[in-house]
Scaffold this active site. Structure first.
Site, mmCIF file in Angstrom:
data_model
loop_
_atom_site.group_PDB
_atom_site.id
_atom_site.type_symbol
_atom_site.label_atom_id
_atom_site.label_comp_id
_atom_site.label_asym_id
_atom_site.label_seq_id
_atom_site.Cartn_x
_atom_site.Cartn_y
_atom_site.Cartn_z
ATOM 1 N N ASP A 169 92.774 43.118 42.980
ATOM 2 C CA ASP A 169 91.764 43.491 41.998
ATOM 3 C C ASP A 169 90.487 42.649 42.166
ATOM 4 O O ASP A 169 90.525 41.421 42.091
ATOM 5 C CB ASP A 169 92.386 43.271 40.611
ATOM 6 C CG ASP A 169 91.653 43.997 39.516
ATOM 7 O OD1 ASP A 169 90.547 44.503 39.768
ATOM 8 O OD2 ASP A 169 92.190 44.039 38.395
ATOM 9 N N GLY B 211 86.308 51.953 42.504
ATOM 10 C CA GLY B 211 85.609 53.042 43.181
ATOM 11 C C GLY B 211 84.225 52.673 43.695
ATOM 12 O O GLY B 211 83.479 53.543 44.143
ATOM 13 N N ASP C 245 88.640 51.527 34.535
ATOM 14 C CA ASP C 245 89.965 51.519 33.892
ATOM 15 C C ASP C 245 90.214 52.737 33.010
ATOM 16 O O ASP C 245 89.323 53.205 32.289
ATOM 17 C CB ASP C 245 90.117 50.263 33.024
ATOM 18 C CG ASP C 245 90.317 49.022 33.871
ATOM 19 O OD1 ASP C 245 90.123 49.098 35.106
ATOM 20 O OD2 ASP C 245 90.676 47.978 33.293
HETATM 21 C C1 GLA Z 1 91.454 45.207 35.720
HETATM 22 C C2 GLA Z 1 92.252 46.373 36.313
HETATM 23 C C3 GLA Z 1 93.375 46.728 35.356
HETATM 24 C C4 GLA Z 1 94.269 45.511 35.128
HETATM 25 C C5 GLA Z 1 93.444 44.350 34.609
HETATM 26 C C6 GLA Z 1 94.266 43.055 34.567
HETATM 27 O O1 GLA Z 1 90.767 45.591 34.565
HETATM 28 O O2 GLA Z 1 91.427 47.470 36.566
HETATM 29 O O3 GLA Z 1 94.138 47.800 35.874
HETATM 30 O O4 GLA Z 1 94.902 45.177 36.330
HETATM 31 O O5 GLA Z 1 92.311 44.107 35.442
HETATM 32 O O6 GLA Z 1 93.538 41.948 34.188
#
Ligand code: GLA
Length: 398
Positions: A148, A198, A219
């Site tokens: 991430d 994305g 998200d």
């Molecule tokens: C981001 C990701 C989520 C999740 C959070 C965790 O927002 O997009 O899917 O993994 O971090 O902190």
């Protein structure tokens, strides 16, 4: 002569014993299926919750339906020691033991990190420790990594290239490449799931750096507007998906928040049409029967898992109704008619134009939510409740 003939066989046997995973099929030939802790537990998830999720996947029949990965999202991490080894925090006392437990159920286990100094939740991430972390994941027996972006943006991209967006994006791609290589170097097949919302069209570069999936949006949240907004962003991305590499419109919210039964069904149907990873994100020990029925609908799961790996296209929209089509193996077709809008009456009854789908004459199919045979005819009126879907599989489209 005799000796020579036996040598290759002996060598092969040794190779198989020494490296049983070297010959394993590459992961994610169909979209990964499983469960992830974030959407329901967020930062509260513990070792106990992961074990319970594994138990529930088995006892509810979800494992048999294909949900194999049990993925720990953010907040398992503590700090690094003097040798750079990242430790788990008190919620996860023994990651290897947890992985062994999940594996003992015939399931696989996933974990989470990121290319920056910190994860999105502010926990330690992998910057400067990519190989070390990948090796540790492999030693634990990890099968899936969600990686991430988050703090890599301020930590590296904005710091090193404050005024050059293109250079920032290159730094990001390099960071994902680095972890992709580190995972490959472990020799363990680990699904590499890119999470960078994305940015910079990851569908164009992620497959080449070993990405098995890439988030194609920001998200998700358990409300119809958000789910529909994400769905709209997937139209046009179909050409980038295929066996081993998938667009990821984010994890499932089926069973979460205040989604209605229709919304849960439509969300699940459309994610299957999109050949999306199907990562349930609900409270498995308290799953209602109707939610289990949705998540384990074998016909709908089979659409998602179709081995041809072709993601659906949005063929046309009429008012608030949309028609999506997915080509399946054996020449079959999945057709989804989605009543996306809030108004039941604006375009109802909806008239399905088969000609626009390249179909001529009546089409025999199966309604995948009622299980009943249906015949679709040109311009037939179809009543669909707001936020619901008609999902039909036509075995021999004409
Ligand atoms: C981001 C990701 C989520 C999740 C959070 C965790 O927002 O997009 O899917 O993994 O971090 O902190």
């Amino acid at each position: 002569m005799h000796f020579k003939a036996r040598l290759p066989l002996a060598a092969l046997t040794v190779a198989l014993i020494v490296s049983p995973l070297a010959n394993a099929a590459p992961p994610a030939q169909t979209p990964p299926m499983g469960w992830n802790s974030w959407n329901f537990f967020a930062e509260k998830v513990t070792d106990k919750d992961i074990r319970a999720a594994a138990d529930q996947l088995v006892s509810t029949g979800m494992k048999d339906a294909g949900y194999i990965y049990v993925n720990i999202d953010d907040t398992w991490e503590a700090e690094r020691d003097a040798s750079g080894v990242l430790h788990t925090n008190s919620k996860f006392p023994d990651m290897k033991a947890l992985a062994d437990y999940v594996h003992s159920k015939g399931l696989k286990i996933g974990i989470y990190s990121g290319p920056g100094n910190k994860t999105c939740g502010g926990y330690a991430a992998s910057l400067g420790h990519e190989e070390q972390d990948a090796k540790m994941y492999a030693e634990w027996g990890i099968d899936y990594l969600k990686y991430d972006l988050c703090s890599f943006i301020p930590d590296v991209m904005e710091k090193q290239e404050p005024n050059d967006k293109a250079a920032q994006m290159k730094l990001m791609i390099d960071a994902y490449t680095k972890m992709g290589k580190a995972l490959q170097a472990t020799g363990r097949p680990i699904v590499f799931s890119l999470c960078q919302y994305g940015w910079d069209s990851p569908w164009e570069w992620a497959p080449a750096i070993g990405g098995n999936s890439w988030r194609s949006t920001g998200d998700i949240s358990p409300d119809w507007d958000r789910i529909y907004t994400i769905l709209e962003q997937q139209a046009g991305l179909e050409k980038y998906a295929g066996p081993g590499h998938w667009n990821d419109p984010d994890m499932l919210e089926v069973g979460n928040g205040k989604l209605t039964l229709e919304e849960n069904r439509a969300h699940f149907s459309m994610w299957a049409m999109l050949a999306s990873p199907l990562l349930a994100g609900n409270d498995l020990p308290n799953m209602k029967p109707e939610i289990k029925e949705i998540l384990t609908n074998k016909d709908v799961v089979a659409i998602d898992q179709d081995t041809l790996g072709k993601q659906a296209s949005r063929v046309y929209a009429d008012g608030e109704d949309e028609v999506w089509v997915r080509h399946l193996s054996g020449g079959a077709l999945a057709i989804a008619v989605l009543a996306a809008g809030d108004s039941r009456y604006s375009t109802h009854p909806f008239h399905l134009d088969l000609e626009k789908l390249g179909l001529h004459g009546p089409q025999k199919g199966k309604n995948l939510w009622t299980g009943k045979e249906v015949t679709l005819t040109q311009n037939m009126p179809i009543e669909i409740t707001s936020h619901d879907v008609l999902l039909v599989r036509v075995a021999n489209p004409k």
